[in-house]
Design a protein around this motif. Structure first.
Motif, mmCIF file in Angstrom:
data_model
loop_
_atom_site.group_PDB
_atom_site.id
_atom_site.type_symbol
_atom_site.label_atom_id
_atom_site.label_comp_id
_atom_site.label_asym_id
_atom_site.label_seq_id
_atom_site.Cartn_x
_atom_site.Cartn_y
_atom_site.Cartn_z
ATOM 1 N N CYS A 26 36.699 -9.116 60.676
ATOM 2 C CA CYS A 26 37.868 -9.951 60.046
ATOM 3 C C CYS A 26 39.282 -9.600 60.972
ATOM 4 O O CYS A 26 39.370 -8.581 61.837
ATOM 5 C CB CYS A 26 37.787 -9.274 58.900
ATOM 6 N N SER A 27 40.273 -10.498 60.721
ATOM 7 C CA SER A 27 41.807 -10.132 61.376
ATOM 8 C C SER A 27 42.308 -9.622 60.147
ATOM 9 O O SER A 27 42.911 -8.825 61.549
ATOM 10 C CB SER A 27 42.398 -11.739 61.515
ATOM 11 N N ARG A 28 42.272 -9.556 59.365
ATOM 12 C CA ARG A 28 43.115 -8.648 57.980
ATOM 13 C C ARG A 28 41.917 -7.520 57.809
ATOM 14 O O ARG A 28 41.068 -8.320 56.691
ATOM 15 C CB ARG A 28 43.868 -9.517 57.763
ATOM 16 N N VAL A 29 42.424 -6.346 57.705
ATOM 17 C CA VAL A 29 41.068 -5.763 56.454
ATOM 18 C C VAL A 29 42.437 -5.362 55.197
ATOM 19 O O VAL A 29 43.446 -4.211 56.007
ATOM 20 C CB VAL A 29 40.811 -4.875 56.994
ATOM 21 N N TYR A 30 41.921 -4.894 53.456
ATOM 22 C CA TYR A 30 43.092 -3.671 53.233
ATOM 23 C C TYR A 30 42.386 -3.481 52.008
ATOM 24 O O TYR A 30 40.925 -3.784 52.120
ATOM 25 C CB TYR A 30 43.665 -5.171 52.129
ATOM 26 N N LEU A 31 42.685 -2.222 52.063
ATOM 27 C CA LEU A 31 42.149 -1.090 51.147
ATOM 28 C C LEU A 31 42.721 -0.450 50.052
ATOM 29 O O LEU A 31 43.813 -0.803 49.410
ATOM 30 C CB LEU A 31 41.774 0.039 51.736
ATOM 31 N N GLU A 32 41.518 -1.258 48.532
ATOM 32 C CA GLU A 32 42.529 -1.236 47.614
ATOM 33 C C GLU A 32 42.081 -0.112 47.387
ATOM 34 O O GLU A 32 41.985 0.781 47.173
ATOM 35 C CB GLU A 32 41.968 -2.152 46.308
ATOM 36 N N ALA A 33 43.542 0.271 46.584
ATOM 37 C CA ALA A 33 44.009 2.029 46.251
ATOM 38 C C ALA A 33 44.968 1.920 45.453
ATOM 39 O O ALA A 33 45.699 3.012 44.444
ATOM 40 C CB ALA A 33 45.546 1.927 47.822
ATOM 41 N N TYR A 34 43.710 1.675 43.904
ATOM 42 C CA TYR A 34 44.387 2.600 42.838
ATOM 43 C C TYR A 34 43.797 1.929 41.658
ATOM 44 O O TYR A 34 43.832 2.929 40.513
ATOM 45 C CB TYR A 34 45.592 1.377 42.736
ATOM 46 N N ALA A 56 46.385 -1.735 49.924
ATOM 47 C CA ALA A 56 46.687 -2.957 48.774
ATOM 48 C C ALA A 56 47.352 -2.715 47.605
ATOM 49 O O ALA A 56 45.979 -1.276 46.683
ATOM 50 C CB ALA A 56 45.429 -3.798 49.297
ATOM 51 N N ASP A 57 47.902 -1.674 47.245
ATOM 52 C CA ASP A 57 48.390 -1.314 46.327
ATOM 53 C C ASP A 57 48.406 -2.050 44.792
ATOM 54 O O ASP A 57 48.144 -3.173 45.134
ATOM 55 C CB ASP A 57 50.078 -0.113 45.836
ATOM 56 N N ARG A 58 48.455 -1.772 43.329
ATOM 57 C CA ARG A 58 48.546 -2.129 42.489
ATOM 58 C C ARG A 58 49.151 -3.676 42.178
ATOM 59 O O ARG A 58 48.863 -4.963 42.057
ATOM 60 C CB ARG A 58 48.622 -1.440 41.262
ATOM 61 N N GLU A 59 50.937 -3.335 42.531
ATOM 62 C CA GLU A 59 51.913 -4.083 42.745
ATOM 63 C C GLU A 59 51.730 -5.654 44.065
ATOM 64 O O GLU A 59 51.787 -6.231 43.638
ATOM 65 C CB GLU A 59 53.225 -3.443 43.802
ATOM 66 N N MET A 60 51.075 -5.070 44.509
ATOM 67 C CA MET A 60 50.121 -5.831 46.164
ATOM 68 C C MET A 60 48.945 -7.284 45.641
ATOM 69 O O MET A 60 49.592 -7.947 45.739
ATOM 70 C CB MET A 60 50.219 -5.407 47.720
ATOM 71 N N VAL A 61 47.852 -6.184 44.852
ATOM 72 C CA VAL A 61 47.501 -7.111 44.538
ATOM 73 C C VAL A 61 47.615 -8.191 43.037
ATOM 74 O O VAL A 61 46.857 -9.161 43.067
ATOM 75 C CB VAL A 61 45.512 -6.506 44.547
ATOM 76 N N THR A 89 39.446 -5.377 36.694
ATOM 77 C CA THR A 89 39.381 -7.827 36.748
ATOM 78 C C THR A 89 40.500 -8.107 37.248
ATOM 79 O O THR A 89 39.878 -9.192 37.913
ATOM 80 C CB THR A 89 39.710 -7.289 35.374
ATOM 81 N N THR A 90 41.104 -7.197 37.701
ATOM 82 C CA THR A 90 41.690 -7.436 39.266
ATOM 83 C C THR A 90 41.152 -8.481 40.166
ATOM 84 O O THR A 90 41.838 -9.302 41.001
ATOM 85 C CB THR A 90 43.193 -6.293 39.287
ATOM 86 N N HIS A 91 40.145 -7.692 40.585
ATOM 87 C CA HIS A 91 39.599 -8.149 41.581
ATOM 88 C C HIS A 91 39.028 -9.586 41.707
ATOM 89 O O HIS A 91 38.681 -10.877 42.275
ATOM 90 C CB HIS A 91 38.387 -7.090 41.961
#
Length: 285
Positions: A26-34, A56-61, A89-91
């Motif tokens: 992957c070119s970019r990798v985000y880690l969900e952090a909340y 990736a915090d709640r605000e970003m996602v 559910t956000t996912h």
């Protein structure tokens, strides 16, 4: 392609081979952090995966999801989730946004607390609705989760209680004043969850009720499931208010009707075998 990759429950090595291969291309990798956390930090993941991660915090996602999906139609982007990608559910919302933008997606599953709780010996198909136990405040003390636990127990079902996580939360004052100042992270312990349940039991009795769940209801406490220092303790709800489990994350199970094999397994983790047997044997089939 958007990849939603489950990381499992322990450390960096719990990612699947398929998941690791996806991350590395992957070119970019985000880690969900909340919604959860691993026993290792972002740096350990970056070293093992060989990729730089963006937290990736709640605000970003929830408010800036388009930034995650940017250019995912022409390059590969990974969104990493502790446990399984569909534990929150956000996912699902992220997937729906991708579909609307014409971006293909692929889900790579992993172990979640929803199935890993079987480690205590309770059979997964005997669980009812999962509930979230939230932190009480001085002015907000909801009891709706107690009613769901009661309903499960009346149906003979166990209840998995997911305990509150407060990450990057603002105080009411800072929120009202629009100040981007955040409170320190807080993770609810089994002790705190048990104390809130005991408080609800007292309230119900003051209202003339005799709750289905009492101080003597058999419960199971779990801490850091999937990690090397995983802990499990079984006993009464009252005992759960004082049991020592160490650091987060914690989960609590309120049992329903138990099969003799389930009971035998719980005895392996009993805080006090004598009181456990006296109470548990009242609800077996």
């Amino acid at each position: 392609m958007l990849y939603l990759v489950g990381l499992g429950l322990g450390d960096a090595k719990d990612i699947t081979v398929k998941g690791l291969e996806a991350v590395r291309r992957c070119s970019r990798v985000y880690l969900e952090a909340y919604t959860s956390l691993l026993t290792v930090g972002k740096e350990a993941l970056e070293e093992f995966y060989g990729k730089e991660l963006t937290l990736a915090d709640r605000e970003m996602v929830e408010q800036e999801a388009d930034s995650i999906l940017e250019e995912a139609d022409v390059c590969d982007v990974a969104f990493l989730v502790v446990g399984d990608p569909f534990g929150a559910t956000t996912h699902s919302d992220l997937v729906l946004r991708a579909v609307k933008l014409g971006i293909p997606y692929k889900v790579i599953h992993n172990a979640s607390i929803m199935n890993a709780v079987g480690c205590c010996g309770l059979q997964l198909y005997n669980f009812g609705e999962t509930v979230s136990v939230v932190f009480w405040t001085d002015t907000w003390k909801p009891e709706s989760f107690f009613d769901k636990i009661t309903k499960n127990r009346q149906n003979g079902m166990h209840t998995l209680c997911l305990l509150d996580i407060k990450v990057k939360e603002q105080s009411l004052e800072n929120l009202m004043k629009g100040r981007k100042i955040y409170e320190p992270p807080r993770y609810m312990s089994v002790n705190q969850a048990a104390e809130q349940l005991l408080g609800i039991i007292q309230n119900r009795r003051l209202q003339g009720e005799e709750p289905e769940i009492t101080e003597n209801t058999v419960c199971v406490a779990l801490a850091r499931v999937g990690a090397l220092d995983q802990k499990i303790a079984s006993g009464t709800l009252y005992q759960m208010s004082t049991v020592e489990l160490g650091g987060p994350l914690h989960s609590l199970i309120v049992t329903g009707t138990m099969h003799p094999l389930e009971l035998e397994m719980l005895k392996l983790f009993s805080v006090d075998s004598s009181s456990f047997e006296n109470n548990a044997c009242q609800r077996t089939t």
